[in-house]
Design an enzyme around this catalytic site. Structure first.
Site, short mmCIF file in Angstrom:
data_model
loop_
_atom_site.label_atom_id
_atom_site.label_comp_id
_atom_site.label_asym_id
_atom_site.label_seq_id
_atom_site.Cartn_x
_atom_site.Cartn_y
_atom_site.Cartn_z
N ASN A 154 -2.51 -1.23 15.34
CA ASN A 154 -2.79 -1.78 14.01
C ASN A 154 -3.24 -0.62 13.14
O ASN A 154 -4.31 -0.04 13.37
CB ASN A 154 -3.88 -2.85 14.11
CG ASN A 154 -4.20 -3.49 12.78
OD1 ASN A 154 -3.87 -2.97 11.72
ND2 ASN A 154 -4.86 -4.63 12.83
N VAL A 155 -2.44 -0.26 12.13
CA VAL A 155 -2.75 0.94 11.36
C VAL A 155 -3.95 0.78 10.43
O VAL A 155 -4.36 1.73 9.78
CB VAL A 155 -1.52 1.43 10.55
CG1 VAL A 155 -0.38 1.79 11.47
CG2 VAL A 155 -1.10 0.41 9.51
N SER A 163 7.44 3.67 -2.29
CA SER A 163 8.22 2.63 -2.97
C SER A 163 8.36 3.02 -4.44
O SER A 163 7.49 3.71 -4.99
CB SER A 163 7.52 1.28 -2.87
OG SER A 163 8.07 0.34 -3.77
N TYR A 179 -0.18 -3.43 -4.52
CA TYR A 179 0.94 -2.82 -3.80
C TYR A 179 1.36 -1.51 -4.47
O TYR A 179 1.53 -0.48 -3.80
CB TYR A 179 2.11 -3.80 -3.77
CG TYR A 179 3.30 -3.31 -2.97
CD1 TYR A 179 3.25 -3.26 -1.58
CD2 TYR A 179 4.48 -2.91 -3.61
CE1 TYR A 179 4.33 -2.82 -0.84
CE2 TYR A 179 5.57 -2.48 -2.87
CZ TYR A 179 5.50 -2.43 -1.49
OH TYR A 179 6.58 -1.99 -0.78
N SER A 207 -1.19 1.26 -3.86
CA SER A 207 -1.14 1.78 -2.49
C SER A 207 0.06 2.69 -2.29
O SER A 207 -0.01 3.71 -1.61
CB SER A 207 -1.12 0.63 -1.48
OG SER A 207 0.08 -0.11 -1.54
N LYS A 208 1.19 2.35 -2.91
CA LYS A 208 2.39 3.16 -2.76
C LYS A 208 2.33 4.45 -3.59
O LYS A 208 2.89 5.47 -3.20
CB LYS A 208 3.62 2.33 -3.14
CG LYS A 208 3.93 1.22 -2.14
CD LYS A 208 4.24 1.77 -0.76
CE LYS A 208 4.68 0.70 0.22
NZ LYS A 208 5.06 1.24 1.53
#
Length: 283
Positions: free
Chosen positions: A67-68, A164, A177, A180-181
């Protein structure tokens, strides 16, 4: 002749999607030593089944449940991988989630934290362990003399982080999201500078809309991605297949990309350029 993938590859998020495609492409490109990391044991076993018959040479494959979002899991997985393989030459960070959160004022703190823990913090924790191992190992020219790697192409390792297009442009209802990317790209560029003297290359791949389980969580989500994001806003007019992201990822991992570091390559069918054009003409 330069053998471009004589070493050991480690891939996170290998149970499905881009991670599975990266593992498959490594094998198809001649890499015979691969470690696969994910929290989904069944998916990892399916990946193993897919790649086992792709190589004409015997494969050495190891699965690591990881689990990262857990530093302890990551340290244990990388310690075991080093014990199993002796070194890591190519590391690819594919693990990630998209919770489809609402705009900032409606988003729960817990959703932001989970998104960031896995996509960005998890990426950093994994890359950190890979860098520790790579820094202490001999150059691949010494580790694989039969591969005839030219001295100017020598490396101690290569890291590719999957980001992304949302990390490079603003999209509705995706602040966590996207943040984080974007963080992945920032970490990539900093690590590339910090470890270039160690002959470690660090790059990012920036996918657009890809045909993965993440993009097809429901028929409604899949229809939106196909009809709006892909056909309307992607100049190529379609979603990419995971293999199209994996091809570039494996190339960047190899000695063939020996002068490439700190780069972020889009695999988006023209999505970012299309958005820029639309903004310029007011479309």
């Amino acid at each position: 002749m330069l053998q471009t993938l004589p070493g050991i590859a480690l891939v996170t998020g290998a149970a499905s999607g881009i991670g599975r495609a990266v593992a498959t492409t490594f094998v198809e490109a001649g890499c015979t030593n691969i470690g696969l990391l994910d929290v989904n044991e069944k998916g990892l076993e399916e990946t193993i089944s897919k790649v086992q018959n792709l190589s004409s040479s015997p494969l050495k494959l190891h699965l690591y449940m990881c689990n990262v979002s857990s530093p302890d899991d990551i340290v244990a997985a990388f310690r075991k991988a080093r014990s199993d393989f002796g070194r890591i030459d190519y590391f690819v960070n594919c693990a990630g989630i998209n919770l489809m959160t609402p705009p900032s004022t409606e988003m729960e703190v817990s959703d932001f934290d989970l998104q960031y823990q896995i996509n960005c913090r998890g990426m950093w924790l994994c890359a950190r362990e890979a860098l520790k191992i790579m820094k202490d190992q001999p150059l691949d020219t010494n580790a694989y003399p039969d591969a005839q790697i030219a001295t100017f192409r020598a490396q101690r390792g290569s890291i590719v982080n999957i980001s992304s297009v949302t990390g490079q442009t603003g999209l509705p209802s995706s602040p966590a999201y996207s943040a984080s990317k974007a963080g992945i790209i920032a970490f990539t560029r900093c690590d590339a500078v910090d470890y270039v003297a160690d002959r470690i290359r660090v790059n990012a791949v920036v996918p657009g809309m890809i045909n993965t389980p993440m993009a097809s969580k429901s028929p409604e989500i899949m229809k939106f991605h196909e009809e709006i994001v892909a056909k309307k806003h992607t100049p190529m007019g379609r979603m990419a297949e995971p293999e199209e992201v994996a091809d570039l990822t494996v190339f960047l991992s190899s000695n063939k990309a020996s002068f490439v570091t700190g780069a972020a390559y889009e695999v988006d069918g023209g999505f970012l350029n299309g958005r820029l054009f639309a903004q310029c003409v007011g479309a």
